[in-house]
Scaffold this motif. Structure first.
Motif, PDB file in Angstrom:
ATOM      1  N   THR A   9      27.771  23.956  27.483  1.00  0.00           N
ATOM      2  CA  THR A   9      28.479  23.863  26.391  1.00  0.00           C
ATOM      3  C   THR A   9      29.144  22.340  26.129  1.00  0.00           C
ATOM      4  OG1 THR A   9      30.400  24.753  27.357  1.00  0.00           O
ATOM      5  CG2 THR A   9      29.230  26.333  26.456  1.00  0.00           C
ATOM      6  N   THR A  10      29.670  22.341  24.970  1.00  0.00           N
ATOM      7  CA  THR A  10      30.340  20.958  24.858  1.00  0.00           C
ATOM      8  C   THR A  10      31.378  20.797  25.946  1.00  0.00           C
ATOM      9  OG1 THR A  10      29.775  20.970  22.660  1.00  0.00           O
ATOM     10  CG2 THR A  10      31.716  19.615  23.415  1.00  0.00           C
ATOM     11  N   ALA A  11      32.313  21.879  26.066  1.00  0.00           N
ATOM     12  CA  ALA A  11      33.435  21.859  27.015  1.00  0.00           C
ATOM     13  C   ALA A  11      32.990  21.471  28.352  1.00  0.00           C
ATOM     14  CB  ALA A  11      34.295  23.286  27.025  1.00  0.00           C
ATOM     15  N   LEU A  12      31.912  22.200  28.846  1.00  0.00           N
ATOM     16  CA  LEU A  12      31.384  21.924  30.295  1.00  0.00           C
ATOM     17  C   LEU A  12      30.790  20.654  30.351  1.00  0.00           C
ATOM     18  CD1 LEU A  12      30.442  23.185  32.987  1.00  0.00           C
ATOM     19  CD2 LEU A  12      28.524  24.270  31.961  1.00  0.00           C
ATOM     20  N   PHE A  13      30.257  20.233  29.421  1.00  0.00           N
ATOM     21  CA  PHE A  13      29.708  18.680  29.221  1.00  0.00           C
ATOM     22  C   PHE A  13      30.745  17.574  29.469  1.00  0.00           C
ATOM     23  CE2 PHE A  13      28.588  14.882  27.152  1.00  0.00           C
ATOM     24  CZ  PHE A  13      27.533  14.410  27.910  1.00  0.00           C
ATOM     25  N   LEU A  14      31.673  17.856  28.679  1.00  0.00           N
ATOM     26  CA  LEU A  14      32.729  17.026  28.643  1.00  0.00           C
ATOM     27  C   LEU A  14      33.542  17.233  30.419  1.00  0.00           C
ATOM     28  CD1 LEU A  14      34.466  17.363  25.212  1.00  0.00           C
ATOM     29  CD2 LEU A  14      32.960  15.605  26.245  1.00  0.00           C
TER      30      LEU A  14
END
Length: 70
Positions: free
Chosen positions: A18-23
């Motif tokens: 997810t975007t949060a996991l990537f960040l």
């Protein structure tokens, strides 16, 4: 049709990115937002993978002879 959902924890390798996991991965390896313009998602994931391999101890390191045979 009913679907059964499992409460079983998924292994790390099968988690959805997810975007949060990537960040979070970017923060873990010290990449800031302005540097993301210069990197691809694949590069960031490669850097994160290599960081997790830093603690691995190998019984033997390859020398020049092994590289020549390769």
């Amino acid at each position: 049709m009913r679907r059964k959902f499992s409460l079983k924890k998924l292994p790390k390798s099968s988690r959805e990115m997810t975007t949060a996991l990537f960040l979070l991965r970017c923060v873990e390896i010290g990449i800031n937002i302005s540097e993301l313009d210069l990197l691809t998602i694949g590069m960031v994931l490669d850097i994160w993978t290599e960081k997790s391999n830093d603690g691995v101890k190998y019984s033997k390191a390859a020398g020049q002879a092994e590289f020549d045979r390769f």
